[in-house]
Motif scaffolding. Structure first.
Motif, PDB file in Angstrom:
ATOM      1  N   THR A  66      24.841  25.619  13.582  1.00 15.17           N
ATOM      2  CA  THR A  66      25.174  26.345  14.801  1.00 15.17           C
ATOM      3  C   THR A  66      25.873  27.641  14.444  1.00 15.17           C
ATOM      4  OG1 THR A  66      25.421  24.295  16.070  1.00 15.17           O
ATOM      5  CG2 THR A  66      26.440  26.275  16.982  1.00 15.17           C
ATOM      6  N   SER A  67      25.422  28.750  15.039  1.00 17.39           N
ATOM      7  CA  SER A  67      26.021  30.054  14.757  1.00 17.39           C
ATOM      8  C   SER A  67      26.700  30.607  15.999  1.00 17.39           C
ATOM      9  CB  SER A  67      24.956  31.039  14.278  1.00 17.39           C
ATOM     10  OG  SER A  67      24.417  30.630  13.035  1.00 17.39           O
ATOM     11  N   ASN A  68      27.822  31.305  15.782  1.00 19.90           N
ATOM     12  CA  ASN A  68      28.545  31.996  16.844  1.00 19.90           C
ATOM     13  C   ASN A  68      28.635  33.470  16.504  1.00 19.90           C
ATOM     14  OD1 ASN A  68      29.766  30.281  19.103  1.00 19.90           O
ATOM     15  ND2 ASN A  68      30.136  29.027  17.289  1.00 19.90           N
ATOM     16  N   TYR A  69      28.311  34.296  17.495  1.00 24.68           N
ATOM     17  CA  TYR A  69      28.341  35.745  17.298  1.00 24.68           C
ATOM     18  C   TYR A  69      29.072  36.365  18.479  1.00 24.68           C
ATOM     19  CZ  TYR A  69      26.656  40.485  16.326  1.00 24.68           C
ATOM     20  OH  TYR A  69      26.567  41.831  16.057  1.00 24.68           O
ATOM     21  N   PHE A  70      30.116  37.150  18.197  1.00 20.80           N
ATOM     22  CA  PHE A  70      30.893  37.806  19.244  1.00 20.80           C
ATOM     23  C   PHE A  70      30.507  39.282  19.315  1.00 20.80           C
ATOM     24  CE2 PHE A  70      33.329  34.061  18.347  1.00 20.80           C
ATOM     25  CZ  PHE A  70      33.902  33.706  19.568  1.00 20.80           C
ATOM     26  N   ILE A  71      30.259  39.756  20.525  1.00 16.02           N
ATOM     27  CA  ILE A  71      29.922  41.167  20.679  1.00 16.02           C
ATOM     28  C   ILE A  71      31.202  42.003  20.610  1.00 16.02           C
ATOM     29  CG2 ILE A  71      27.951  40.578  22.111  1.00 16.02           C
ATOM     30  CD1 ILE A  71      29.550  41.842  24.460  1.00 16.02           C
ATOM     31  N   GLU A  72      31.029  43.294  20.353  1.00 16.87           N
ATOM     32  CA  GLU A  72      32.171  44.192  20.300  1.00 16.87           C
ATOM     33  C   GLU A  72      32.785  44.336  21.695  1.00 16.87           C
ATOM     34  OE1 GLU A  72      33.409  45.335  17.638  1.00 16.87           O
ATOM     35  OE2 GLU A  72      31.801  44.923  16.191  1.00 16.87           O
ATOM     36  N   GLU A  73      34.114  44.463  21.737  1.00 14.13           N
ATOM     37  CA  GLU A  73      34.809  44.474  23.029  1.00 14.13           C
ATOM     38  C   GLU A  73      34.416  45.658  23.898  1.00 14.13           C
ATOM     39  OE1 GLU A  73      39.270  43.572  24.772  1.00 14.13           O
ATOM     40  OE2 GLU A  73      38.836  43.401  22.636  1.00 14.13           O
ATOM     41  N   ASN A  74      34.051  46.776  23.275  1.00 13.68           N
ATOM     42  CA  ASN A  74      33.648  47.932  24.085  1.00 13.68           C
ATOM     43  C   ASN A  74      32.366  47.643  24.869  1.00 13.68           C
ATOM     44  OD1 ASN A  74      32.145  48.027  21.573  1.00 13.68           O
ATOM     45  ND2 ASN A  74      31.451  50.065  22.188  1.00 13.68           N
TER      46      ASN A  74
END
Length: 223
Positions: A66-74
């Protein structure tokens, strides 16, 4: 391991961002329908794109398939300034960019990146909408005069909605009945599993063999 599930999660503390789960559902499902089956992007079967601040967490991590990817806050701020039409294109672009970045981090090569880009273009070419015939539960009546076609609709108006269209071979009459709510935002591919004709009724069962829908057309069936 091949990817078979893509998820976008919002922030439960922010109702505006959390609504992306509904707004993104049909786009994710369109992308997965048009993506070549069993594509290996990073060795995970499930990739989750987190549409919320990552805090102290790593932007990308993978564990136990399982992979988790967070987008940039902007990107969060940019999303909140868009209208409904713009958000649809924004989410699709977000999926493309996130998957390409994941593929690059795992040295998957240009071929995988090109497949992701081509799938992005196919979603646009199809105008963010598909009507998919579900052949495994579409069925002719025992007499062969009638056919129940099951369709899965994916678009911004319906989200994901399913219907049954029963067609008379002789009269060309048709009867349509929706078997999910409209709109709906649930993947039902593993829910509707089996169907049979029983006299004048078309019966649909779930994966536990439980009867979930009974459809009786309004026109006369000569069985």
């Amino acid at each position: 391991m091949k990817m078979n599930l893509l998820v976008i999660l919002g922030d439960k503390k922010n109702s505006d961002i959390d609504s992306i789960k509904c707004q993104a559902h049909h786009i994710i499902e369109l992308f997965m329908e048009l993506l070549p089956k069993y594509l290996d992007i990073d060795g995970s079967s499930r990739i989750t794109i987190n549409f919320k601040p990552k805090g102290a967490r790593a932007q990308y991590s993978t564990i136990l398939g399982t992979s988790n990817y967070f987008i940039e806050e902007n990107k969060l701020n940019e999303y909140n300034c868009l209208d409904v039409e713009e958000k649809e294109s924004f989410i699709l672009k977000l999926i493309e960019e996130s998957l390409i970045d994941i593929a690059k981090r795992n040295s998957r090569g240009q071929e995988i990146e090109d497949i992701i880009r081509k799938t992005y273009e196919l979603v646009i070419k199809n105008n963010f909408s598909l009507k998919i015939k579900v052949s495994k539960i579409s069925r002719k009546s025992s007499c062969g005069k009638f056919k129940a076609n099951v369709y899965r609709y994916l678009n911004k108006e319906l989200g994901e909605a399913w219907c049954v269209e029963i067609v008379s071979k002789d009269s060309k009459e048709s009867y349509v009945e929706w078997i999910t709510e409209k709109p709906s935002y649930l993947n039902r591919k593993d829910f509707f599993k089996k169907s049979i004709w029983q006299g004048e009724e078309f019966l649909i069962y779930n994966r536990l063999d439980k009867l979930v829908r009974t459809i009786k057309p309004k026109f006369k069936l000569e069985v």
